[in-house]
Design an enzyme around this catalytic site. Structure first.
Site, PDB file in Angstrom:
ATOM      1  CB  CYS B  85      -2.202   4.221   2.354  1.00 18.18           C
ATOM      2  SG  CYS B  85      -1.515   3.661   3.614  1.00 18.18           S
ATOM      3  CB  CYS B 209       4.017  -7.294   3.249  1.00 17.37           C
ATOM      4  SG  CYS B 209       3.763  -8.151   5.092  1.00 17.37           S
ATOM      5  CE  LYS B 332       2.502  -9.887  -1.634  1.00 20.70           C
ATOM      6  NZ  LYS B 332       3.811  -9.536  -2.292  1.00 20.70           N
ATOM      7  CG  HIS B 336       1.124   0.995  -1.188  1.00 27.58           C
ATOM      8  ND1 HIS B 336       0.319   2.075  -1.494  1.00 27.58           N
ATOM      9  CD2 HIS B 336       0.602   0.845   0.309  1.00 27.58           C
ATOM     10  CE1 HIS B 336      -0.426   2.397  -0.675  1.00 27.58           C
ATOM     11  NE2 HIS B 336      -0.197   1.966   0.609  1.00 27.58           N
TER      12      HIS B 336
END
Lengths: 143, 390
Positions: B85, B209, B332, B336
């Site tokens: 990430c 998430c 968030k 992402h």
């Protein structure tokens, strides 16, 4: 959002043969109900998961040692939304426990109601074979 | 090492982008970035691409090559960076090093990710495998929400952080995303919405998430000499880059209340930039899950260890507070797209430092014109911290 036009890619099925020749004793011992770690004969560092080579001193002279079953739970989660290959399982609890030898283990935690599980509680680490015959290990309720 | 500036940034709209393939998505970010810089693709000598899902959650194995061809970059030096990430930050750092070393005068960092071409359980499978497949996924099926839930449980047990505290992070980041037209999720939510959303991996719920998003971001970097030659109005200088890594096995981390890699990367970045946390005007931090933002406050030195929840409760990380955090909506709510995020963070901070956040409502007030980006790969496997200064 409207469904966008697309074409399907060609399908592949992926299954890898993961070599375990260097840790075979560990996988075999699980079938005998034992959980093994490795210990570097040169620097003394203990490895779980077991390793054939020492990342501390880079020696490759390891001895096999059996771990105790006494663990203290350091953290846990209850996995409700599961990945594709775990869809057939019921939601499961995963915990990290510290053994008295100092190494930590990540594994499923069974035999407790979720509301009973607390950070700092004791659990027993046991080897097991799944119904499909896959060797694994898990934390469970101490006797 | 010579001074390096950001001279152009661009971003696609984030979200479910099933209208474009990976190369077309990269183009949407790349074109505005070179227009912003006032250059052409031929001026770019080196390109570092951040992308993670090649061949797994989208079809192309070599996204750097197909994206570069589509953007008119064929011929430039080219590579793809993988730092999970944090791949976008790894690409940014690589492009920075190319220019700082004198190897290139102008370089590009391009983040591009397509995550919505496969179904959600398969996505959970792929990302869950991105820890240590053999020891933590094969028998135990850890998902990414589950890995971060392990941190949440430990942080709550040690410091008394509550599910409501975690929810406050989501509420804040959705608020800013609602003001950001490129954000994936632009709906405002309440603490109750978060608490009543479905459990994904206890104690984390759906609204704790980040969404699964498609998106691309592009950053153009240049040497000081080029900045002068191109007469760039407001160059944004790279003041510091810090990097570190953590163990592949989650079971080998020293504790579960913070990320050692974040602490180490931040220390390096602060030292290189000669900056302290209290000098920062704005920050973007890695909030893939709400607990991650609270740990980031602590690991980056915005507060003491264990006081992250207090910071969010007091509103200190909102505009008007001590240090505004994730005023673009964060991972968030802005979204992402894994390999894009690092470049997207630089995009946002460049806009903030130039005081041209299109929406004035989410412009952080500038005093020192210093900003920080914090990008984590995996569950603390990789960390990059970047400090920018106008």
């Amino acid at each position: 959002m409207a469904v966008m036009p697309s074409i399907k890619s060609r399908e592949v099925k992926i299954v890898q043969d993961i070599p375990i020749s260097k840790t075979l004793q560990f996988w075999e011992a699980l079938k005998q109900g034992k959980i093994l770690a490795t210990k570097c004969r040169k620097c003394g560092k203990l490895y779980f998961p077991p390793a054939a080579d020492c990342s501390n001193c880079l020696a490759s002279d390891m001895e096999w040692v059996e771990l105790s079953s006494e663990a203290t739970i350091e953290t846990f989660t209850h996995v409700v939304v599961r990945p594709t290959t775990f869809q057939q399982e019921k939601p499961y609890t995963v915990a990290i426990g510290k053994l008295k030898e100092g190494v930590r283990v990540l594994a499923w935690l069974t035999g407790f109601k979720l509301s009973e599980v607390k950070v700092g509680m004791k659990a027993k680490l046991v080897a097991k074979l799944t119904p499909e015959g896959r060797p694994t290990y898990e934390f469970t309720r101490p006797e | 090492m010579r001074k390096v500036a950001i001279i152009g940034v661009g971003s696609s709209k984030f979200g479910v982008r099933n209208d474009v393939n990976v190369a077309e998505l990269a183009f949407e970010a790349f074109k505005p970035s070179i227009e912003d810089a006032g250059i052409t693709p031929k001026d770019i000598e080196f390109v570092a691409v951040g992308s993670t899902g090649a061949g797994a959650w989208y079809e192309e194995l070599l996204p750097a090559v197909v994206s570069a061809e589509y953007c008119g970059l064929t011929g430039a030096g080219l590579l793809r960076c993988e730092a999970a990430c944090a791949s976008g930050s790894a690409a940014f750092a690589t492009a920075y090093w190319a220019v700082a070393s004198g190897q290139a005068e102008i370089a590009a960092a391009l983040g591009v990710e397509k995550m919505r071409e496969i179904d959600t359980p398969t996505m959970m499978e792929w990302i869950g495998r991105a820890g240590y497949y053999l020891w933590e996924f094969h028998n135990f099926g850890l998902t990414f929400p589950a890995y971060y839930a392990l941190y949440a449980t430990a942080h709550m047990a040690r410091f008394g952080t509550t599910e409501e505290d975690l929810a406050l992070v989501a509420v804040k980041n959705h608020k800013y995303a609602s003001m950001n037209p490129i954000a994936h999720l632009q709906n405002r939510i309440t603490v109750d919405d978060v608490l009543s959303s479905m459990v994904i991996a206890a104690p984390l719920k759906l609204f704790d998430c980040c969404p699964v998003s498609d998106g691309a971001a592009s950053v153009i970097l240049a040497s000081e000499e080029k900045v002068k030659e191109l007469k760039v109005d407001t160059p944004v200088w790279v003041a510091g880059i810090g990097y570190a890594s953590g163990t592949a096995n989650m079971s080998k981390r020293l504790d579960y209340v913070g990320l050692e890699a974040s602490v180490a990367a931040a220390q390096k970045a602060y030292k290189m930039a000669n900056v302290t946390p209290d000098q920062l005007d704005v920050a973007v931090v890695h909030d893939c899950f709400t607990i991650a933002e609270i740990m980031a406050y602590e690991d980056l030195g915005f507060c003491k260890k264990g006081e992250g929840a207090k910071l969010i409760r007091e509103g200190q990380t909102e505009i008007g507070g001590k240090i505004p955090v994730n005023v673009d909506g964060g991972l968030k709510a802005k979204g992402h797209p894994i390999g894009t995020t690092g470049c997207s963070m630089i995009y946002e901070l460049t806009k903030q430092l130039r005081e041209e956040a299109v929406e004035k409502s989410r412009q952080a007030p500038m005093k020192n014109y210093i900003a920080l980006a914090h990008n984590v790969g995996g569950t603390g496997h990789y960390c990059y911290v970047t400090i920018l200064r106008r």
